[in-house]
Design a protein around this motif. Structure first.
Motif, short mmCIF file in Angstrom:
data_model
loop_
_atom_site.label_atom_id
_atom_site.label_comp_id
_atom_site.label_asym_id
_atom_site.label_seq_id
_atom_site.Cartn_x
_atom_site.Cartn_y
_atom_site.Cartn_z
N VAL A 72 12.13 -22.54 -29.65
CA VAL A 72 12.58 -21.15 -29.57
C VAL A 72 14.02 -21.09 -29.07
O VAL A 72 14.86 -20.34 -29.59
CB VAL A 72 11.66 -20.31 -28.67
CG1 VAL A 72 12.22 -18.92 -28.44
CG2 VAL A 72 10.26 -20.21 -29.29
N LYS A 73 14.33 -21.91 -28.07
CA LYS A 73 15.70 -21.96 -27.55
C LYS A 73 16.68 -22.43 -28.61
O LYS A 73 17.78 -21.87 -28.76
CB LYS A 73 15.75 -22.88 -26.33
CG LYS A 73 17.12 -22.96 -25.67
CD LYS A 73 17.09 -23.87 -24.45
CE LYS A 73 18.47 -23.97 -23.81
NZ LYS A 73 18.45 -24.88 -22.62
N ARG A 74 16.29 -23.46 -29.36
CA ARG A 74 17.16 -23.98 -30.42
C ARG A 74 17.36 -22.94 -31.52
O ARG A 74 18.47 -22.77 -32.05
CB ARG A 74 16.59 -25.28 -30.99
CG ARG A 74 16.72 -26.48 -30.06
CD ARG A 74 16.27 -27.76 -30.74
NE ARG A 74 16.40 -28.93 -29.89
CZ ARG A 74 17.52 -29.60 -29.69
NH1 ARG A 74 18.63 -29.20 -30.28
NH2 ARG A 74 17.54 -30.66 -28.91
N ALA A 75 16.29 -22.25 -31.89
CA ALA A 75 16.40 -21.21 -32.92
C ALA A 75 17.29 -20.07 -32.44
O ALA A 75 18.13 -19.56 -33.19
CB ALA A 75 15.01 -20.69 -33.28
N LYS A 76 17.11 -19.67 -31.19
CA LYS A 76 17.93 -18.59 -30.62
C LYS A 76 19.41 -18.96 -30.67
O LYS A 76 20.26 -18.13 -31.07
CB LYS A 76 17.50 -18.32 -29.18
CG LYS A 76 18.23 -17.17 -28.49
CD LYS A 76 17.61 -16.92 -27.11
CE LYS A 76 18.25 -15.71 -26.45
NZ LYS A 76 19.65 -15.97 -26.02
N ASN A 77 19.73 -20.19 -30.29
CA ASN A 77 21.13 -20.64 -30.31
C ASN A 77 21.67 -20.63 -31.74
O ASN A 77 22.82 -20.25 -31.98
CB ASN A 77 21.24 -22.04 -29.72
CG ASN A 77 21.00 -22.06 -28.23
OD1 ASN A 77 21.11 -21.04 -27.56
ND2 ASN A 77 20.67 -23.23 -27.69
N ARG A 78 20.84 -21.06 -32.71
CA ARG A 78 21.28 -21.07 -34.10
C ARG A 78 21.58 -19.65 -34.59
O ARG A 78 22.63 -19.40 -35.20
CB ARG A 78 20.21 -21.70 -34.99
CG ARG A 78 20.60 -21.79 -36.47
CD ARG A 78 19.41 -22.13 -37.34
NE ARG A 78 18.90 -23.47 -37.12
CZ ARG A 78 19.29 -24.56 -37.78
NH1 ARG A 78 20.22 -24.45 -38.73
NH2 ARG A 78 18.75 -25.73 -37.52
#
Length: 240
Positions: A72-78
């Motif tokens: 979720v953190k990686r998707a949010k950053n993307r």
């Protein structure tokens, strides 16, 4: 608690662990009618690669959900980096935090098998609109597996069962999907002969070395090359 295969994917930021990667996803989406009125859920969005592609190439509303906090953190950053208007939720396919009849299309890529499949399919059916479409890309056994084969795969992936094509279809029909089609399917080895090569996917090399998690990815490679003729994938399209 021992790290899982899912933990390894999240830690290294593997964007598309399913066969064919984003190349296959693009092909599948081209077969669907997606308009500005379409509401689409990316179930188990991982790093957000598929969701980002859809939002940039189709006029529809995109919602993304994943259970793993690192994903979720990686998707949010993307999404923030690419300035994409995508609703991102941390949650489980087994208990989707959406009202009934919310989505026209639900796309699930190599995620359902890591959940309680019956519970997840019931939830997917609940949040699909009447006439909605489920696109499901999942690991599928080419035949009934012997006990040791099945045990080895389940231990590596932390799953309860590797389903055959007929078993997947039965699960979906049992969940209330009256029409289930197999749109595409290959064993791991036969897929290599199709020429449908996945696009290059970067792995996050900025994270510290973690031999235990690297071992999980190596275990995955071992399964593919040891059992590549008896496991593969199917793309299922189910209608309500």
């Amino acid at each position: 608690m021992k790290p899982t295969y899912q933990d390894a994917l999240a830690y290294f930021g593997v964007s598309g662990a399913h066969p064919g990667g984003l190349t296959l996803t693009k092909f599948l989406l081209e077969q669907e009618k997606i308009t500005k009125e379409t509401t689409l859920l990316d179930g188990g969005c991982g790093t957000g690669q598929t969701s980002a592609y859809i939002k940039k190439n189709y006029p529809c509303s995109v919602t993304s959900i994943d259970y793993h906090p690192t994903m979720v953190k990686r998707a949010k950053n993307r999404f923030e980096k690419e300035k994409l208007s995508i609703q991102l939720v941390q949650g489980s396919l087994e208990k989707l935090p959406f009202p009934s009849n919310s989505f026209d299309i639900i796309l699930v890529e190599s995620v359902l098998i890591f959940t309680n499949c019956k519970n997840s399919l019931a939830e997917v059916k609940r949040v699909l609109k009447p006439g909605g479409v489920l696109l499901l890309l999942e690991m599928t056994a080419e035949r009934a597996l012997h006990a040791m084969e099945h045990q080895n795969m389940c231990e590596v992936y932390g799953i309860e069962k590797v389903y055959t094509e007929n078993e997947w279809i039965h699960l979906m029909k049992e969940a209330g999907f009256p029409k289930v089609e197999v749109k595409l399917g290959h064993s791991v080895f036969s897929h290599m002969m199709t020429g449908m090569e996945p696009e290059d996917e970067a792995i996050d090399t900025s994270v510290p070395v973690n031999m235990q998690l690297e071992g999980k990815l190596m275990d995955h490679s071992y399964i593919l090359y040891t059992y590549g003729n008896i496991i593969g994938y199917r793309v299922y399209r189910a209608n309500l």
